[in-house]
Write a protein that holds these residues in place. Structure first.
Motif, PDB file in Angstrom:
ATOM      1  N   ASN A  68       0.852  -1.195   0.000  1.00 19.84           N
ATOM      2  CA  ASN A  68       0.000   0.000   0.000  1.00 19.84           C
ATOM      3  C   ASN A  68       0.887   1.244   0.000  1.00 19.84           C
ATOM      4  N   ASP A  69       1.022   1.889  -1.164  1.00 15.34           N
ATOM      5  CA  ASP A  69       1.882   3.066  -1.289  1.00 15.34           C
ATOM      6  C   ASP A  69       1.101   4.370  -1.313  1.00 15.34           C
ATOM      7  N   LYS A  70      -0.171   4.318  -0.924  1.00 12.68           N
ATOM      8  CA  LYS A  70      -1.005   5.520  -0.952  1.00 12.68           C
ATOM      9  C   LYS A  70      -0.980   6.288   0.369  1.00 12.68           C
ATOM     10  N   ASN A  71      -0.536   5.667   1.447  1.00  9.30           N
ATOM     11  CA  ASN A  71      -0.522   6.329   2.746  1.00  9.30           C
ATOM     12  C   ASN A  71       0.753   7.143   2.944  1.00  9.30           C
ATOM     13  N   GLU A  72       0.611   8.161   3.751  1.00 10.95           N
ATOM     14  CA  GLU A  72       1.749   9.034   4.040  1.00 10.95           C
ATOM     15  C   GLU A  72       2.768   8.312   4.914  1.00 10.95           C
ATOM     16  N   TYR A  73       4.025   8.447   4.591  1.00  8.45           N
ATOM     17  CA  TYR A  73       5.104   7.777   5.308  1.00  8.45           C
ATOM     18  C   TYR A  73       5.801   8.775   6.224  1.00  8.45           C
ATOM     19  N   LYS A  74       5.801   8.494   7.548  1.00  9.82           N
ATOM     20  CA  LYS A  74       6.400   9.397   8.543  1.00  9.82           C
ATOM     21  C   LYS A  74       7.384   8.621   9.423  1.00  9.82           C
ATOM     22  N   PRO A  75       8.570   8.390   8.928  1.00 10.76           N
ATOM     23  CA  PRO A  75       9.539   7.592   9.701  1.00 10.76           C
ATOM     24  C   PRO A  75      10.013   8.255  10.980  1.00 10.76           C
ATOM     25  N   LYS A  76       9.879   9.606  11.108  1.00  9.37           N
ATOM     26  CA  LYS A  76      10.355  10.312  12.306  1.00  9.37           C
ATOM     27  C   LYS A  76       9.229  10.634  13.293  1.00  9.37           C
ATOM     28  N   TRP A  77       8.018  10.123  13.018  1.00  8.36           N
ATOM     29  CA  TRP A  77       6.894  10.391  13.929  1.00  8.36           C
ATOM     30  C   TRP A  77       7.123   9.633  15.240  1.00  8.36           C
ATOM     31  N   GLU A  78       6.887  10.286  16.379  1.00  7.32           N
ATOM     32  CA  GLU A  78       7.130   9.635  17.667  1.00  7.32           C
ATOM     33  C   GLU A  78       6.168  10.011  18.777  1.00  7.32           C
ATOM     34  N   HIS A  79       5.276  10.984  18.573  1.00  8.63           N
ATOM     35  CA  HIS A  79       4.409  11.394  19.670  1.00  8.63           C
ATOM     36  C   HIS A  79       3.065  11.913  19.155  1.00  8.63           C
ATOM     37  N   SER A  80       2.000  11.586  19.918  1.00 11.60           N
ATOM     38  CA  SER A  80       0.664  12.111  19.647  1.00 11.60           C
ATOM     39  C   SER A  80      -0.038  12.343  20.968  1.00 11.60           C
ATOM     40  N   THR A  81      -0.360  13.599  21.253  1.00 11.88           N
ATOM     41  CA  THR A  81      -1.042  13.924  22.514  1.00 11.88           C
ATOM     42  C   THR A  81      -2.409  13.243  22.588  1.00 11.88           C
ATOM     43  N   LYS A  82      -3.102  13.195  21.464  1.00 10.53           N
ATOM     44  CA  LYS A  82      -4.423  12.567  21.449  1.00 10.53           C
ATOM     45  C   LYS A  82      -4.338  11.086  21.836  1.00 10.53           C
TER      46      LYS A  82
END
Length: 281
Positions: A68-82
Motif C-alpha cells: 500500500n503506497d497511498k498512505n503518508e510515510y512518517k519515519p520520524k513520527w514519535e508522539h501524539s497527545t491525542k
C-alpha cells in the motif's frame, strides 16, 4: 475476502455455541441476577478496550502493508497527545468504574449475608465427599445424597464443609460458588425465585470422579417441599456410622440416596475430625 472469512467465523462460532447452556445468563434467583448484572457490566467495560484492539490488530497491518503506497510515510513520527490521552484516560476510567462496582458487590454479594430473618431461613448442611455431595437438613432430621429441595422465595443458608479434598459448591442458576474445605465451615445464602430443577456441581477439580460430582436442586412451592421431606422420611435407610463409612469411600457417578434419620451433630463432628477437638487437642 475478509468479509467472507469473518462470516464463516461467525457461523462456525454460533454452531459451536448453540449447544451451550448459558446458566449464568438465565438466573432463577436474586443472587444470580446480581451476579449476571456484574458479569455484563464487567464485559461491557472491558469491551471498550478489547473491541478496538481486535479491530486495530486487523486494520493496521492491512492499512500499512508493504504493497500500500497511498498512505503518508512518517519515519520520524514519535508522539501524539491525542493517543496519549486516550491510552491513559480510558483505562483509568474503566479501572475506576470496575473498582466502584467491585466495592459495592463485595458487600451486596457477600455469601454470608442473610437474605431474610433467621426464623424464616432454611438451613442445609453440605458435606463434600469423594465424589458426591451429602446434604443434611438439621431441622427436618433427614439427609440426602446428590439431591436437595428448597421452597421458592424462601431464604436458604448452606453451611458447607468437606470430608475430603477441597471442592467448590456451585448452583449456577442461583448464583455464587464457594469452597468446601476440610475442618472449615463456609456459608452461602441463596434463594430461588422460580420453580424448577437446577443443576448443581463441584467447580473445583478433585480427582477422577470429579465429572460426576453433580446434584439436582428442586425449587418447589411450600407444599411440594413438605411432600419431598415426607418422601425422604419414608426411606427405610438411616445414616448411621456404618452407612456413613460406606459413603466416605470413593465412588463415581453416585446415585441419589435418601436417609430418614441422621445424627444432628454429623456436620459438627465432620469439621472437628480435622480440627482435633474430638481428640482433646
Amino acid at each position: 475476502m475478509l468479509k467472507k472469512a469473518l462470516l464463516i467465523f461467525i457461523l462456525i462460532s454460533c454452531s459451536l455455541l448453540s449447544g451451550c447452556e448459558l446458566a449464568l445468563f438465565d438466573p432463577k434467583g436474586p443472587i444470580g441476577e446480581q451476579a449476571k448484572d456484574l458479569i455484563i457490566l464487567s464485559v461491557a467495560l472491558l469491551s471498550i478496550v478489547i473491541i478496538p484492539v481486535l479491530f486495530m490488530s486487523v486494520y493496521f497491518p492491512y492499512k500499512y502493508r508493504k504493497s500500500n503506497d497511498k498512505n503518508e510515510y512518517k519515519p520520524k513520527w514519535e508522539h501524539s497527545t491525542k493517543i496519549e490521552v486516550i491510552v491513559w484516560v480510558v483505562p483509568c476510567l474503566i479501572i475506576t468504574a470496575l473498582a466502584v462496582a467491585t466495592y459495592i458487590t463485595s458487600h451486596t454479594l457477600d455469601p454470608r449475608k442473610p437474605l431474610g430473618k433467621s426464623e424464616d431461613t432454611l438451613t442445609i448442611q453440605v458435606i463434600a465427599l469423594d465424589w458426591k455431595w451429602l446434604f443434611v437438613y438439621p431441622e427436618q432430621q433427614i439427609a440426602t445424597v446428590n439431591e436437595i429441595a428448597i421452597p421458592v422465595d424462601k431464604p436458604v443458608e448452606f453451611l458447607i464443609t468437606s470430608d475430603t479434598v477441597m471442592n467448590s459448591f456451585f448452583i449456577p442458576r442461583l448464583g455464587s460458588q464457594i469452597y468446601a474445605m476440610a475442618g472449615m465451615e463456609n456459608r452461602l445464602n441463596l434463594m430461588a425465585s422460580e420453580e424448577g430443577i437446577y443443576r448443581g456441581m463441584s467447580a473445583n477439580y478433585s480427582g477422577f470422579g470429579f465429572a460426576g460430582m453433580k446434584f439436582k436442586t428442586h425449587a418447589v412451592n411450600q407444599q411440594g417441599f413438605e411432600d419431598w421431606v415426607n418422601k425422604v422420611k419414608t426411606s427405610p435407610i438411616v445414616l448411621d456410622e456404618a452407612r456413613l463409612g460406606e459413603l466416605t469411600k470413593k465412588s463415581k457417578d453416585h446415585q441419589v440416596e435418601y436417609f430418614a434419620d441422621v445424627d444432628p451433630l454429623l456436620f459438627k463432628k465432620t469439621i472437628e475430625k480435622y480440627t482435633g477437638v474430638q481428640n482433646g487437642k
